[in-house]
Write an enzyme that holds these catalytic residues in place. Structure first.
Site, PDB file in Angstrom:
ATOM      1  N   TYR A   1      63.033  31.181  40.033  1.00 53.04           N
ATOM      2  CA  TYR A   1      61.796  30.553  39.980  1.00 53.04           C
ATOM      3  C   TYR A   1      61.778  29.482  38.745  1.00 53.04           C
ATOM      4  O   TYR A   1      62.313  29.691  37.482  1.00 53.04           O
ATOM      5  CB  TYR A   1      60.615  31.569  39.625  1.00 53.04           C
ATOM      6  CG  TYR A   1      59.186  31.021  39.193  1.00 53.04           C
ATOM      7  CD1 TYR A   1      58.662  30.982  38.174  1.00 53.04           C
ATOM      8  CD2 TYR A   1      58.375  30.498  40.447  1.00 53.04           C
ATOM      9  CE1 TYR A   1      57.356  30.564  37.940  1.00 53.04           C
ATOM     10  CE2 TYR A   1      57.242  30.016  40.249  1.00 53.04           C
ATOM     11  CZ  TYR A   1      56.629  29.867  38.907  1.00 53.04           C
ATOM     12  OH  TYR A   1      55.397  29.738  38.735  1.00 53.04           O
TER      13      TYR A   1
ATOM     14  N   ASP B   1      67.956  25.963  34.032  1.00 54.76           N
ATOM     15  CA  ASP B   1      66.628  26.473  33.665  1.00 54.76           C
ATOM     16  C   ASP B   1      66.788  27.843  32.716  1.00 54.76           C
ATOM     17  O   ASP B   1      66.772  28.705  33.025  1.00 54.76           O
ATOM     18  CB  ASP B   1      65.790  26.958  34.954  1.00 54.76           C
ATOM     19  CG  ASP B   1      64.495  27.290  34.566  1.00 54.76           C
ATOM     20  OD1 ASP B   1      63.610  27.491  35.449  1.00 54.76           O
ATOM     21  OD2 ASP B   1      64.018  27.653  33.125  1.00 54.76           O
TER      22      ASP B   1
ATOM     23  N   LYS C   1      58.610  29.329  26.636  1.00 56.59           N
ATOM     24  CA  LYS C   1      58.402  30.520  26.101  1.00 56.59           C
ATOM     25  C   LYS C   1      58.801  30.806  24.982  1.00 56.59           C
ATOM     26  O   LYS C   1      58.037  30.373  23.881  1.00 56.59           O
ATOM     27  CB  LYS C   1      59.273  31.674  27.095  1.00 56.59           C
ATOM     28  CG  LYS C   1      58.760  31.974  28.511  1.00 56.59           C
ATOM     29  CD  LYS C   1      59.454  32.800  29.503  1.00 56.59           C
ATOM     30  CE  LYS C   1      59.090  32.594  30.889  1.00 56.59           C
ATOM     31  NZ  LYS C   1      57.916  33.299  31.370  1.00 56.59           N
TER      32      LYS C   1
HETATM   33  P1  KE4 Z   1      55.597  28.376  32.931  1.00 53.10           P
HETATM   34  O1  KE4 Z   1      55.213  26.853  33.832  1.00 53.10           O
HETATM   35  O2  KE4 Z   1      54.889  29.506  33.444  1.00 53.10           O
HETATM   36  O3  KE4 Z   1      55.349  28.131  31.472  1.00 53.10           O
HETATM   37  O4  KE4 Z   1      57.266  28.542  33.387  1.00 53.10           O
HETATM   38  C1  KE4 Z   1      57.698  28.384  34.463  1.00 53.10           C
HETATM   39  C2  KE4 Z   1      59.206  28.931  34.532  1.00 53.10           C
HETATM   40  C3  KE4 Z   1      60.139  28.391  34.633  1.00 53.10           C
HETATM   41  N1  KE4 Z   1      61.331  28.924  34.810  1.00 53.10           N
HETATM   42  C4  KE4 Z   1      61.588  30.109  34.494  1.00 53.10           C
HETATM   43  C5  KE4 Z   1      62.879  30.421  34.608  1.00 53.10           C
HETATM   44  C6  KE4 Z   1      60.610  31.089  34.473  1.00 53.10           C
HETATM   45  O5  KE4 Z   1      60.710  32.390  34.372  1.00 53.10           O
HETATM   46  C7  KE4 Z   1      59.113  30.604  34.406  1.00 53.10           C
HETATM   47  C8  KE4 Z   1      58.019  31.432  34.434  1.00 53.10           C
HETATM   48  N2  KE4 Z   1      58.164  32.640  34.289  1.00 53.10           N
HETATM   49  C9  KE4 Z   1      57.065  33.428  34.829  1.00 53.10           C
HETATM   50  C10 KE4 Z   1      57.506  34.959  35.025  1.00 53.10           C
HETATM   51  N3  KE4 Z   1      58.708  35.429  35.468  1.00 53.10           N
HETATM   52  C11 KE4 Z   1      55.738  33.368  33.858  1.00 53.10           C
HETATM   53  C12 KE4 Z   1      54.887  34.397  34.387  1.00 53.10           C
HETATM   54  C13 KE4 Z   1      53.651  33.893  34.970  1.00 53.10           C
HETATM   55  O6  KE4 Z   1      54.081  33.171  36.183  1.00 53.10           O
HETATM   56  O7  KE4 Z   1      52.607  34.232  34.660  1.00 53.10           O
END
Ligand code: KE4
Length: 428
Positions: A143, A238, A266
Site C-alpha cells: 500500500y 516506500d 509517519k
Molecule cells: P498516509 O497517506 O496514510 O500518511 O500514508 C500512506 C502510506 C504510504 N505508504 C505506506 C507503506 C503506508 O503504510 C501508508 C499508510 N499506512 C496505513 C496503515 N498501514 C495508514 C493507516 C490508515 O490508512 O488509516
C-alpha cells in the site's frame, strides 16, 4: 462496556463517512466498533471510558518514541507561541532537510509534504517526468497511499496492466500500473521483457507491512535494484513505515540497498502530519521551482510539524534506541510464538526489529496470496479477546504490530501472558 465510544460513534456516523476519517479505524475487518481514544502516554492509550490499553498500533507507526514524549511535546510547545503557519520558508525546514539527508543514505535532496500518500504520489510523478515513461510497477498487497495510480489491483494475467482498485479510478490510469506478486523475481523479468522501455519505476515497500508484515526474500531487493538499472527505470522505496523504524537509515540502511527515490512519513512527523520524498540530486532537481515537474503544498514544512519531527529525529540518532527496539521486538514476537505453540494454535509470525505481525496459518507467508490464506475468523476472535484484556492491536489481519521505546519488558511480558490466555480461549 464501551458506552461513550458507542455514543460518539453513532454521532460520528451522522457527520463523517463511516464515522471515521480513515477507513481502517472503523474496525470492519474485526466486526467491532472502534474505541474513541481520549489520551495517550508512553505505550498506553486511554479510551473515553478511562480504560487503559497497551498500544501496538502506535498511530500506525509514528509513535516510535511512545506517546507524548517530553522532548517532542517540549519542541511543539516552544514553537507554538511563534505562530502555527506562515506559508513561507523557515529555518527549521532547512534543519529538518539536513537531518533527513544525514540519516537516510540515498537521499541527497528532499521535499516535505503532508502525508505518505502525497510522498508516494509525488515520487511517481517525479519518476514519470524524469524518465519520460508512464508505466509504474508495484506489488500486490503493498500500500502506497490512495493516489489513483497506486490504488490498482493486478490485471487478469501476471505482468498484465492493472485494473482499478476503487471506483473513481479511470481504467486508463489503472492501465498504466502493473501489480505483481511480492518476492517474485521471475514475474518481474516477464514484465520488463514486455514493457521494459515504458516502465518509469518500481515502487515497493522494502519490508511489506500492509498485508501483515512480509520480509523481502534474500535477493529480492537486489533483484529490483539490478533490473531497474538494467532497464533505465527508477527504484522507489516506500519507507513510510520502515523509514527510521528498522534503523536510522530505514530499510535501505538495514539492507544496504540504495533506491533512486525514497518516500517517508509517519515517524518523521513525530505524530503530526508530515510526509517527504527525496533521493538523488539529479532527480530531485527536476521538481519545481528548480525544475518543471510540479508539486506543491500549503502546509508542507509546517513549523509545528517540523518541530515535532525534528525532535523525534534527534532522539533516533542514538543507535542505542534501535538495539532496544530490536530486543523488545524479539522478546515480544518470540514470546507470542511460544504462547501460541503452548496453547496449541498454529500461527506464523513475520517480524523485523520493532515491527511484526501474526498470521493464523501453518504455512509460510511470503506474499499477499499466502497472507490471505490465514484464518480471518481466528484473527477476529483473537483481536476481540486481546482488546477485552486491554491490549490494543490494529483492527485488521493485514496490518502490523508496532513497538515503541516505551514498551518495556514488563509490558511485553504482560502482553504475552494475555495472548496465551486469548490463544487458549479461541482454541476451544
Ligand atoms: P498516509 O497517506 O496514510 O500518511 O500514508 C500512506 C502510506 C504510504 N505508504 C505506506 C507503506 C503506508 O503504510 C501508508 C499508510 N499506512 C496505513 C496503515 N498501514 C495508514 C493507516 C490508515 O490508512 O488509516
Amino acid at each position: 462496556m464501551d458506552e461513550r465510544s458507542k455514543i460518539l460513534f453513532e454521532q460520528a456516523k451522522k457527520f463523517i463517512p463511516g464515522g471515521v476519517n480513515s477507513p481502517v479505524r472503523a474496525g470492519k475487518s474485526v466486526g467491532m466498533e472502534p474505541l474513541f481514544i481520549n489520551r495517550a502516554e508512553g505505550c498506553y492509550l486511554w479510551d473515553e471510558e478511562g480504560r487503559r490499553y497497551i498500544d501496538y498500533v502506535c498511530s500506525w507507526g509514528p509513535m516510535i518514541l511512545g506517546h507524548s514524549h517530553p522532548a517532542v511535546l517540549k519542541a511543539i510547545q516552544e514553537k507554538l507561541p511563534l505562530g502555527t503557519s506562515f506559508g513561507a520558508p523557515t529555518a527549521i525546514e532547512v534543519e529538518m532537510a539536513e537531518a533527513i539527508i544525514q540519516m537516510v543514505p540515498s537521499i541527497e535532496m528532499v521535499r516535505m509534504v503532508n502525508s505518505g500518500t502525497e510522498a508516494a504520489m509525488s515520487a511517481v510523478r517525479l519518476a514519470r517526468g524524469y524518465t519520460g515513461r508512464n508505466i509504474i510497477l508495484k506489488f500486490e498487497g503493498c500500500y502506497h497511499g490512495h493516489a489513483d495510480s497506486l490504488l490498482v489491483e493486478a490485471g487478469s494475467g501476471v505482468a498484465t496492466l492493472g485494473i482499478p482498485g476503487s471506483p473513481g479510478i479511470p481504467a486508463e490510469i489503472a492501465g498504466l500500473t502493473i501489480s505483481l506478486p511480492y518476492n517474485n523475481i521471475d514475474n518481474l523479468k516477464d514484465a520488463f521483457k514486455r514493457y521494459g522501455n515504458d516502465i518509469a519505476a518500481i515502487i515497493v515497500e522494502p519490508v511489506a507491512a500492509n498485508m501483515g508484515v512480509i520480509l523481502p526474500d534474500a535477493g529480492f531487493l537486489t533483484g529490483l535494484r539490478n533490473i531497474t538499472k538494467e532497464n533505465g527505470a527508477l527504484l522507489i522505496f516506500d519507507e513510510v513505515i520502515t523509514g527510521l523504524r528498522l534503523s536510522p537509515g530505514g530499510a535501505q540502511g538495514y539492507y544496504n540497498i540504495m533506491p533512486d527515490i525514497t518516500c517517508l512519513g509517519k515517524i518523521i512527523g513525530g505524530g503530526l502530519p508530515v510526509g517527504a520524498y527525496g533521493g538523488r540530486r539529479d532527480i530531485m532537481q527536476k521538481i519545481a521551482p528548480e525544475g518543471n515537474i510540479y508539486q506543491a503544498g500549503t502546509l508542507s514544512g509546517n513549523p509545528i510539524a517540523m518541530a515535532a519531527g525534528l525532535a523525534t529525529l534527534k532522539l533516533l540518532k542514538d543507535s542505542g534506541i534501535y538495539k532496544g527496539l530490536e530486543a523488545g521486538g524479539n522478546r515480544l514476537f518470540t514470546g507470542l510464538k511460544d504462547a501460541a505453540i503452548k496453547a496449541g494454535i498454529n500461527i506464523v509470525i513475520n517480524h523485523i526489529g520493532s515491527l511484526g505481525s501474526l498470521f493464523f496459518t501453518g504455512e509460510p507467508v511470503i506474499d499477499f496470496r499466502s497472507a490471505k490464506k490465514s484464518d480471518a475468523a481466528l484473527f477476529r476472535a483473537f483481536y476481540r479477546k486481546m482488546r477485552e484484556k486491554g491490549i490494543y492491536l490494529a483492527p485488521s489481519p493485514f496490518e502490523a504490530m508496532f513497538l515503541s521505546i516505551a514498551h518495556d519488558n514488563d509490558v511485553i511480558d504482560r502482553t504475552i501472558d494475555a495472548a496465551y490466555h486469548c490463544f487458549s480461549d479461541i482454541k476451544k
